[in-house]
Design a protein around this motif. Structure first.
Motif, PDB file in Angstrom:
ATOM      1  N   ALA A 103       0.824  -1.203   0.000  1.00  0.00           N
ATOM      2  CA  ALA A 103       0.000   0.000   0.000  1.00  0.00           C
ATOM      3  C   ALA A 103       0.863   1.260   0.000  1.00  0.00           C
ATOM      4  O   ALA A 103       0.590   2.212  -0.740  1.00  0.00           O
ATOM      5  CB  ALA A 103      -0.923  -0.003   1.217  1.00  0.00           C
ATOM      6  N   CYS A 104       1.923   1.266   0.791  1.00  0.00           N
ATOM      7  CA  CYS A 104       2.832   2.424   0.820  1.00  0.00           C
ATOM      8  C   CYS A 104       3.516   2.612  -0.529  1.00  0.00           C
ATOM      9  O   CYS A 104       3.669   3.743  -1.003  1.00  0.00           O
ATOM     10  CB  CYS A 104       3.869   2.253   1.919  1.00  0.00           C
ATOM     11  SG  CYS A 104       3.177   2.421   3.567  1.00  0.00           S
ATOM     12  N   ALA A 105       3.934   1.514  -1.158  1.00  0.00           N
ATOM     13  CA  ALA A 105       4.577   1.605  -2.470  1.00  0.00           C
ATOM     14  C   ALA A 105       3.595   2.144  -3.507  1.00  0.00           C
ATOM     15  O   ALA A 105       3.970   2.943  -4.371  1.00  0.00           O
ATOM     16  CB  ALA A 105       5.103   0.233  -2.890  1.00  0.00           C
ATOM     17  N   GLY A 106       2.356   1.741  -3.418  1.00  0.00           N
ATOM     18  CA  GLY A 106       1.353   2.249  -4.356  1.00  0.00           C
ATOM     19  C   GLY A 106       1.112   3.738  -4.191  1.00  0.00           C
ATOM     20  O   GLY A 106       0.994   4.477  -5.174  1.00  0.00           O
ATOM     21  N   VAL A 107       1.048   4.197  -2.956  1.00  0.00           N
ATOM     22  CA  VAL A 107       0.859   5.626  -2.709  1.00  0.00           C
ATOM     23  C   VAL A 107       2.060   6.414  -3.213  1.00  0.00           C
ATOM     24  O   VAL A 107       1.928   7.449  -3.879  1.00  0.00           O
ATOM     25  CB  VAL A 107       0.606   5.891  -1.204  1.00  0.00           C
ATOM     26  CG1 VAL A 107       0.688   7.363  -0.886  1.00  0.00           C
ATOM     27  CG2 VAL A 107      -0.743   5.331  -0.801  1.00  0.00           C
ATOM     28  N   ALA A 108       3.269   5.933  -2.919  1.00  0.00           N
ATOM     29  CA  ALA A 108       4.478   6.629  -3.368  1.00  0.00           C
ATOM     30  C   ALA A 108       4.548   6.668  -4.891  1.00  0.00           C
ATOM     31  O   ALA A 108       4.878   7.707  -5.481  1.00  0.00           O
ATOM     32  CB  ALA A 108       5.706   5.940  -2.783  1.00  0.00           C
ATOM     33  N   ALA A 109       4.253   5.569  -5.539  1.00  0.00           N
ATOM     34  CA  ALA A 109       4.281   5.545  -7.004  1.00  0.00           C
ATOM     35  C   ALA A 109       3.242   6.500  -7.578  1.00  0.00           C
ATOM     36  O   ALA A 109       3.504   7.195  -8.566  1.00  0.00           O
ATOM     37  CB  ALA A 109       4.039   4.122  -7.507  1.00  0.00           C
ATOM     38  N   GLY A 110       2.080   6.551  -6.979  1.00  0.00           N
ATOM     39  CA  GLY A 110       1.053   7.471  -7.465  1.00  0.00           C
ATOM     40  C   GLY A 110       1.461   8.921  -7.327  1.00  0.00           C
ATOM     41  O   GLY A 110       1.239   9.737  -8.236  1.00  0.00           O
ATOM     42  N   VAL A 111       2.079   9.264  -6.205  1.00  0.00           N
ATOM     43  CA  VAL A 111       2.512  10.651  -6.000  1.00  0.00           C
ATOM     44  C   VAL A 111       3.630  11.009  -6.974  1.00  0.00           C
ATOM     45  O   VAL A 111       3.641  12.088  -7.577  1.00  0.00           O
ATOM     46  CB  VAL A 111       2.958  10.852  -4.527  1.00  0.00           C
ATOM     47  CG1 VAL A 111       3.679  12.167  -4.350  1.00  0.00           C
ATOM     48  CG2 VAL A 111       1.760  10.773  -3.611  1.00  0.00           C
TER      49      VAL A 111
END
Length: 142
Positions: A103-111
């Motif tokens: 979930a953290c990786a997904g948020v970082a990639a999205g940002v």
């Protein structure tokens, strides 16, 4: 019903037909009607055993012993439950950590990717707004 099955039924449940399983009761009663002498002998022996069991005194357990047994059983049960579920708890922790990392990786990639993917759209918007506010060639040339 065979004689062996009747003997096993009477040995397990006693001479009282009310204690026999309902699914076997009718077959046992049919066997008693077909073989009355053999059934009577088996029932007499089981009735004697039942009488001995009913005549035996009921053992009385002291409250202190009862409390000690319950406490030790509860303690052993909790220990067994903790040891038996330790691997399951560790697996759940690892899976939960994996989901959190994803979930953290997904948020970082999205940002991070938002700035790169919307750069062209932002440039088009700036040019469009500039063309609305700027002087048009038709206005200058008449």
């Amino acid at each position: 019903m065979t004689a062996e099955r009747f003997n096993a039924l009477v040995s397990a449940y006693g001479a009282d037909a009310r204690r026999w399983p309902e699914s076997e009761r009718t077959a046992a009663q049919a066997y008693m009607a077909a073989e009355p002498e053999a059934a009577r002998a088996v029932l007499a022996e089981a009735d004697a055993v039942d009488a001995l069991l009913h005549a035996a005194p009921t053992p009385q357990v002291s409250p202190a012993l009862r409390d000690r047994v319950i406490a030790s059983a509860a303690e052993l049960g909790l220990k067994a439950r903790r040891n038996g579920r330790l691997w399951l708890d560790r697996l759940a922790l690892a899976l939960g950590a994996g989901w959190a990392a994803a979930a953290c990786a997904g948020v970082a990639a999205g940002v991070i990717m938002t700035g790169h993917l919307t750069a062209d759209a932002q440039a088009d918007a700036v040019l469009y707004q500039a063309s609305l506010q700027g002087v048009d060639d038709t206005e200058v040339l008449g």
